[in-house]
Design an enzyme around this catalytic site. Sequence first.
Site, PDB file in Angstrom:
ATOM      1  N   LEU A 101      31.355  37.070  14.739  1.00 18.25           N
ATOM      2  CA  LEU A 101      31.588  36.587  16.090  1.00 18.25           C
ATOM      3  C   LEU A 101      33.099  36.453  16.234  1.00 18.25           C
ATOM      4  O   LEU A 101      33.759  35.922  15.339  1.00 18.25           O
ATOM      5  CB  LEU A 101      30.920  35.225  16.321  1.00 18.25           C
ATOM      6  CG  LEU A 101      29.388  35.178  16.251  1.00 18.25           C
ATOM      7  CD1 LEU A 101      28.898  33.746  16.446  1.00 18.25           C
ATOM      8  CD2 LEU A 101      28.756  36.102  17.276  1.00 18.25           C
ATOM      9  N   ASP A 102      33.654  36.915  17.352  1.00 13.78           N
ATOM     10  CA  ASP A 102      35.102  36.840  17.493  1.00 13.78           C
ATOM     11  C   ASP A 102      35.553  35.391  17.670  1.00 13.78           C
ATOM     12  O   ASP A 102      34.739  34.481  17.861  1.00 13.78           O
ATOM     13  CB  ASP A 102      35.594  37.733  18.637  1.00 13.78           C
ATOM     14  CG  ASP A 102      35.088  37.298  20.007  1.00 13.78           C
ATOM     15  OD1 ASP A 102      35.279  36.129  20.361  1.00 13.78           O
ATOM     16  OD2 ASP A 102      34.518  38.143  20.728  1.00 13.78           O
ATOM     17  N   ARG A 103      36.842  35.182  17.578  1.00 12.22           N
ATOM     18  CA  ARG A 103      37.405  33.833  17.594  1.00 12.22           C
ATOM     19  C   ARG A 103      36.949  33.022  18.816  1.00 12.22           C
ATOM     20  O   ARG A 103      36.721  31.816  18.728  1.00 12.22           O
ATOM     21  CB  ARG A 103      38.937  33.922  17.575  1.00 12.22           C
ATOM     22  CG  ARG A 103      39.638  32.574  17.449  1.00 12.22           C
ATOM     23  CD  ARG A 103      41.143  32.751  17.612  1.00 12.22           C
ATOM     24  NE  ARG A 103      41.693  33.646  16.618  1.00 12.22           N
ATOM     25  CZ  ARG A 103      42.129  33.270  15.426  1.00 12.22           C
ATOM     26  NH1 ARG A 103      42.079  31.992  15.090  1.00 12.22           N
ATOM     27  NH2 ARG A 103      42.628  34.158  14.581  1.00 12.22           N
ATOM     28  N   ASP A 104      36.805  33.689  19.957  1.00 12.42           N
ATOM     29  CA  ASP A 104      36.490  32.984  21.198  1.00 12.42           C
ATOM     30  C   ASP A 104      34.997  32.913  21.493  1.00 12.42           C
ATOM     31  O   ASP A 104      34.602  32.429  22.561  1.00 12.42           O
ATOM     32  CB  ASP A 104      37.217  33.656  22.372  1.00 12.42           C
ATOM     33  CG  ASP A 104      38.726  33.560  22.233  1.00 12.42           C
ATOM     34  OD1 ASP A 104      39.211  32.514  21.767  1.00 12.42           O
ATOM     35  OD2 ASP A 104      39.416  34.539  22.572  1.00 12.42           O
TER      36      ASP A 104
END
Length: 237
Positions: A101-104
């Site tokens: 999952l990306d940082r955001d």
Amino acid sequence: MKLVRLMANLGYGSRREVMQLFREGRVTDPSGEVLYTDDRVEHADVRIDGEMLDPPAGLVLLMHKPTGYTCSRKDAGRLVYDLLPPRWRRRDPALSTVGRLDRDTSGLLLLTDDGALLHRIISPKANVAKVYEATLARDLQGGEGELFASGTLMLESEITPLAPAQLQVLEPRRARLTVTEGRYHQVRRMFAAAGNHVEALERVAVGRLTLDGLAPGEWRALDADDVARAFDPPQPL
């Protein structure tokens, strides 16, 4: 496996450091009887300072990843591994995230030290449903569901269309999207292709696994039945 090697593999220290734990009498059985390095006992019957050993190899974790954390071991800033006990960074085999999952993006993240299981889950052949809830910058226009379910949507720089995905409108600017692929920033790019922008994104389910009340930053170990649920077939589109 000898206790010294087992404990070293679980991250309690180097073999020399683990040997020191034995010399200090900190390794015992449940009754408090001191154990020695050549004792053969069940994993569940070993205590360190009165605490049970960490789970053995074959571990699968379900984490509620908060925003601002990266699914990496090397990136600068906060990492999802920072949310686990520090010694777990030294486990052998190492824990890895099952996909990213990306940082955001927040929500359900699986981690495991079982390489075969990891590849089984992320394989395109697994067809595991992943459910996201997106908050959008603009109102939905009404044609997004048909576009996403068509199986013909091409993302920029891709050479094959996306598999059909299911859209459920929750509010004018909120939607739940079920996908069975894991392409780079897929959900954000799908809404961009439909002329919208994702302002917030959370993964709420993988297969039939859900966050089940876990607060951001919390995690729990899964048993074999839990893991099997991750492979339940997706709902028909």
